[in-house]
Design a protein around this motif. Structure first.
Motif, PDB file in Angstrom:
ATOM      1  N   PRO A 121       0.815  -1.212   0.000  1.00  0.00           N
ATOM      2  CA  PRO A 121       0.000   0.000   0.000  1.00  0.00           C
ATOM      3  C   PRO A 121       0.852   1.267   0.000  1.00  0.00           C
ATOM      4  O   PRO A 121       0.557   2.227  -0.721  1.00  0.00           O
TER       5      PRO A 121
ATOM      6  N   VAL B  71       9.023  -4.499  -7.002  1.00  0.00           N
ATOM      7  CA  VAL B  71       8.710  -4.639  -5.571  1.00  0.00           C
ATOM      8  C   VAL B  71       8.746  -6.134  -5.258  1.00  0.00           C
ATOM      9  O   VAL B  71       7.946  -6.907  -5.789  1.00  0.00           O
ATOM     10  N   ILE B  72       9.686  -6.521  -4.406  1.00  0.00           N
ATOM     11  CA  ILE B  72       9.833  -7.948  -4.079  1.00  0.00           C
ATOM     12  C   ILE B  72       8.781  -8.336  -3.056  1.00  0.00           C
ATOM     13  O   ILE B  72       8.393  -7.520  -2.198  1.00  0.00           O
TER      14      ILE B  72
END
Ligand SMILES: Nc1ncnc2c1ncn2[C@@H]1O[C@H](COP(=O)(O)OP(=O)(O)O)[C@@H](O)[C@H]1O
Ligand SMILES: NC(=O)OP(=O)(O)O
Length: 312
Positions: free
Chosen positions: A55, A211-212
């Motif tokens: 988020p 984004v891992i």
């Protein structure tokens, strides 16, 4: 000797889908999460915490894009670094305060952590990581059209923007995390799955936009620090089979073999429960016990009274 737990804290525990996302919202959520995490320390466990950033990094990306005429936007790897600092700061403040209230003086530290990935990871061609806020299908279609975003439906909860999420190969700061934990610190590390970097030809590392998944990096972290328990905290009490259908069934104590069978049936979705089950399975197969449970039941779960407990 005290046992070590690596806890992967879900992005939902920091910002829930229906909340606006103010600093106060998030600080309050982190404060609540910290109360539960502090119980583990009180119970005598050594704690390494990693956390989600879906988020938050989605919101920071949006801020960057919306303000691009005024302030130059930063690449997504830098935004991951920003989210590690921002969430780590809240976690230090809240956890330290909870521990102090319990009369525990264990220091809490946050480490900026890079994670090596491959530039050839197939997720760069078909991004799977949902970030930012949720939209209706109608809103999503408009955004895909107007802003050229890639978006996907996320576990029947709405539509979200998706970005590449390569597999973590190597946590570059793993030794530092281990030493800090062994020296008696609560360590917050590899936040948001870590800052994705690739190895260059001269042996340096450079950032790559992705984004891992923090559960996947959390597994690596748990392995690196020789954790006894790998715990994935989310907003559901158990992993379910036939999730969302009338035949839904909670998995309580389960084995690697049983869970693998459900994975083969395609029971767990890619952007949410899938990576959690995959990471928990890897740890249970190789190193120890994995637990997937709700944050509120963390204390019960370490006593095997709640959650999905996976052992070999
Ligand atoms: N098989 C399943 N069992 C339990 N929850 C599931 C399952 N499949 C999808 N989910 C969804 O996965 C969500 C948790 O994943 P996610 O939102 O990515 O977690 P977090 O942000 O806490 O890491 C739950 O809220 C639930 O709606
Ligand atoms: N990076 C990451 O896995 O974030 P979430 O847990 O918020 O999806």
């Amino acid at each position: 000797m005290s046992k070590t737990i690596v806890v992967a804290l879900g992005g939902n525990a920091i910002l829930q889908p229906k909340q606006k996302g103010t600093y106060e919202n998030q600080l309050e959520n982190v404060r609540t999460s910290s109360k539960f995490l502090a119980k583990l320390i009180k119970d005598g466990y050594k704690l390494v915490v990693t956390h989600g950033n879906g988020p938050q990094v989605g919101n920071i990306l949006r801020q960057n894009e919306e303000a691009e005429d005024v302030v130059p936007p930063m690449p997504l790897d830098v935004l991951n670094g920003e989210s590690q600092g921002f969430i780590g700061y809240m976690m230090i403040q809240c956890l330290q305060s909870e521990l102090r209230a319990l009369g525990i003086d264990t220091p809490v530290v946050n480490l900026i952590t890079r994670v090596e990935v491959s530039k050839d990871d197939e997720d760069f061609n078909d991004p799977s990581k949902p970030i930012g806020t949720f939209y209706t299908e109608e809103e999503a279609k408009k955004l895909m059209d107007e802003k050229n975003w890639k978006m996907k439906a996320d576990s029947n909860r709405g539509w979200r923007r998706v970005v590449p999420s390569p597999q973590p190969i190597n946590i570059l700061e793993a030794n530092a995390v281990k030493q800090l934990a062994e020296a008696g610190n609560v360590v917050v590390a590899s936040g948001g799955g870590g800052i994705p970097v690739i190895k260059t030809e001269n042996g340096d590392y450079e950032g790559i936009e992705a984004v891992i998944d923090k559960d996947r990096s959390g597994y690596k972290l748990a392995e690196e620090v020789n954790a006894d328990i790998f715990m994935i905290l989310t907003d559901v009490e158990h992993v379910f089979v036939n999730f969302g259908s009338p035949e839904q069934k909670a998995l309580k104590e389960t084995s690697v073999n049983e869970l693998e069978k459900y994975v083969a049936e395609g029971q767990f979705s890619k952007g949410s429960m899938g990576p959690k089950v995959e990471s928990a399975l890897k740890f249970a197969r190789k190193a120890g016990t994995s637990i997937i449970c709700s944050l509120e039941k963390v204390d019960e779960a370490v006593r095997s009274e709640s959650g999905t407990i996976i052992s070999k």
